[in-house]
Structure formats: C-alpha cells, structure tokens
Design an enzyme around this catalytic site. Structure first.
Site, PDB file in Angstrom:
ATOM      1  N   ASP A  88      -3.056  -2.942  -5.020  1.00 41.39           N
ATOM      2  CA  ASP A  88      -2.011  -3.918  -4.709  1.00 41.39           C
ATOM      3  C   ASP A  88      -1.078  -4.132  -5.897  1.00 41.39           C
ATOM      4  OD1 ASP A  88      -2.772  -4.377  -2.101  1.00 41.39           O
ATOM      5  OD2 ASP A  88      -3.893  -6.209  -2.538  1.00 41.39           O
ATOM      6  N   HIS A  93      -9.108  -2.247  -4.989  1.00 41.40           N
ATOM      7  CA  HIS A  93      -8.035  -2.562  -4.055  1.00 41.40           C
ATOM      8  C   HIS A  93      -7.047  -3.541  -4.679  1.00 41.40           C
ATOM      9  CE1 HIS A  93      -5.884  -2.751  -0.321  1.00 41.40           C
ATOM     10  NE2 HIS A  93      -5.772  -4.057  -0.538  1.00 41.40           N
ATOM     11  N   HIS A 136      -0.596 -11.017  -4.903  1.00 40.26           N
ATOM     12  CA  HIS A 136       0.801 -10.646  -4.702  1.00 40.26           C
ATOM     13  C   HIS A 136       1.760 -11.617  -5.393  1.00 40.26           C
ATOM     14  CE1 HIS A 136      -0.553  -7.627  -1.972  1.00 40.26           C
ATOM     15  NE2 HIS A 136      -1.062  -8.497  -1.132  1.00 40.26           N
ATOM     16  N   HIS A 146       0.832  -1.211   0.000  1.00 36.85           N
ATOM     17  CA  HIS A 146       0.000   0.000   0.000  1.00 36.85           C
ATOM     18  C   HIS A 146       0.867   1.262   0.000  1.00 36.85           C
ATOM     19  CE1 HIS A 146      -3.321  -2.549   2.162  1.00 36.85           C
ATOM     20  NE2 HIS A 146      -3.011  -3.007   0.955  1.00 36.85           N
TER      21      HIS A 146
END
Length: 321
Positions: free
Chosen positions: A248, A244, A271, A86
């Site tokens: 990321d 969101h 991720h 973030h």
C-alpha cells in the site's frame, strides 16, 4: 520477467486488459492498460460507455479526494477512481513510468487482493524503453508526519527503501516489520503477492454501510472473532500483513509523480499517513529536487553533476533483466 531499464523511461509494449470486480462496489470492472508517451506519467481515463463520456485523472497526490478506506483520485464535479493503490504499486514498483489506465467503473478491480495480477499483465506484454531519461524525486532532508500514534518519515537516501512497522492488538498479527530496498525484483517476489486483510467484525460493519460488497476469501485475508485466520489456505508469507501495508505504501507514494530516492519509514501507517507524507514533502521546495538518470558508457552506478543545469543526474547501469 519484464525488462526493466534503470536509465530510460518505460511504457508497455502493447495494451493489456484486466477484468474483475470492485472490492467495495462488488460490480464488474474492465480496465485497459495502454502504452503512453514519454513524460506523460500515469493517467486514469474514466470512461462511461452508457453515457458516452470520458475524463482524465492524473495519477498524482494532487488528485486525491479520499483516503478513509482506500486511496481515491478524482474530480468533485466529474467522478472518481477508487482503490488505486495496488495498481499504482505494481506499475511504479515494477518499473513502469508511463501508462494510460482506461477504466469503465469507479473502482480498480481488486483481483486477488494483491498486486500480482497487474504484475502478470505487465509481464504478458512486456516493457519497452522510451527516448527519455527516467526522472526521480530526491528527498533532500528529513520530512516527518505524525497522526496520533501513526508516524511517517521520508529520509535522504541514494535508492528507494521501505521500512514499515505495524502493531495490531491481535495475536495473529501483533508487531511486524518489513525493511527492504524496493527494487522491481524485490517488489515482485517479496511484496506483490501480499493481500489486503481485515477482521470479520469490520467486514460485517462495512457491508451494513454499503462497502466491501466485493470482498471475499478469494481477495482478502480475513481474521475471525477468535483472532484466527479464516482462509483455508492460510497466509502466502508468514508476515503477509506488514508486506501488504508495504505494498500500500509503495502504491500511495507512487502518487509523487516519479520514483522517490528516499528511505520511507512508517509506524502504524495507512493511506492517510502516506498521503500526508506527500503533502508534507511537497509543501516546501527545499525538501526535494528532480534528478535525471543518464546512461553511462560502462556498467556502473554513480551520481554525477550536470554542468548544464547545476542539477544532479543519477547515472545508472545499463539494461538488466
């Protein structure tokens, strides 16, 4: 809004302090963002005030040691800094090239679960330009990674575009798609407020395993067993979940070491996929090249060859707000 310079590298005008708790540790964290010299990039300075020790970790994909719950950078024999995505998204998405991140814990503070607190911190002190042109990484040919049903692609593109699709077996989320040119203004208005999210059942499992100890309705969007949103204030965007995931992705790909000139497409990513995309990109030198911004004499945006090096220089317009 901070002044953003397309042609020259930037750093912060002054240091700024951000304090909070780690989403997994639940422990207090103090983080100081310091101005940094040109060409230094983003570096983490992990400080242990009790032991009187400190060490640096480069904000690079080569420093990544874990991507299971969040993106973690560090040294196996020294220590780590977790949940950096973030903050990285705020810095690179908002146009900060060089900064030293001093931090006194193993995890970046979660704040409200989005990047907005970091954007506010940058705005608090503002940006200044440095006497060096901004460098970019231009993707030269398609690069693709597939992990099961998660798929990512980096495509050649004269700009920075994020095209993200998620697909959850949950009526509250379902299939959502976000596709935008990722300018600093778009990042601030359309992405930076999107919070991390999870399911009550997952949070309870993580608590039992010693994770997510700092997670709460103040820093996460939580979906209950009835597939309804638990947060009394609801969502900040109708499609906050995919925004969101885009946030990321911006943060994870910031670990390339410079802004990417590319179109990033991901389906059911996370991720691990974002990290694997950088591994694949840099595994072959023919996939990419460095390009450098030059300041034109008139308000224009063009691509011009560099006669001295044979490289390509991206000539951008002058300072904008």
């Amino acid at each position: 809004m901070a002044k953003l310079l397309n042609s020259k590298q930037t750093t912060l005008r002054d240091r700024v302090v951000v304090s909070g708790v780690g989403v997994h540790s639940g422990k207090p964290v103090e983080m100081i963002l310091h101005p940094a010299d040109r060409n230094s990039g983003i570096t983490f300075l992990r400080v242990d005030r009790e032991k009187g020790t400190e060490f640096e970790i480069k904000g690079s994909f080569s420093s990544v040691i874990d991507t299971r719950l969040c993106t973690v950078v560090g040294h196996p024999d020294k220590g780590m800094v977790a949940t950096i995505e973030h903050l990285m998204a705020a810095l690179v998405g908002y146009g900060v090239d060089n900064v030293l991140v001093e931090i006194d814990a193993d995890e970046v503070p979660v704040m409200d679960g989005s990047s907005r607190a970091y954007i506010d911190a940058i705005d608090q002190v503002g940006l200044k330009e440095l006497s060096a042109p901004r460098r970019y990484i231009r993707v030269l040919k398609p690069v693709r990674v597939q992990n099961g049903d998660s798929v990512g692609e980096l495509l050649p593109y004269n700009g920075t575009r994020f095209d993200v699709t998620i697909d959850f077996d949950c009526e509250t989320i379902g299939v959502q798609h976000f596709d935008e040119e990722m300018t600093p203004d778009i990042f601030k208005k359309e992405v930076s407020l999107a919070r991390t999210f999870g399911f009550v059942s997952d949070v309870e499992r993580l608590w039992a395993a010693g994770y997510a100890l700092g997670s709460s309705l103040e820093n996460s969007v939580v979906i209950g067993d009835d597939q309804k949103i638990v947060n009394p204030d609801g969502l900040r965007y109708e499609d906050e979940f995919v925004r969101h995931k885009t946030l990321d992705a911006v943060g994870d790909l910031a670990l390339a070491g410079a802004p990417l000139l590319a179109h990033y497409r991901s389906y059911k990513g996370g991720h691990k996929l974002n990290f694997n995309m950088l591994e694949a990109l840099f595994s072959d030198d023919s996939n990419w090249e460095w390009v450098e911004a030059s300041v034109p004499s008139r308000n224009s945006a063009r691509v011009a060859p560099s006669h001295e090096t044979g490289a390509i220089q991206v000539a951008m317009g002058p300072e904008t707000n």
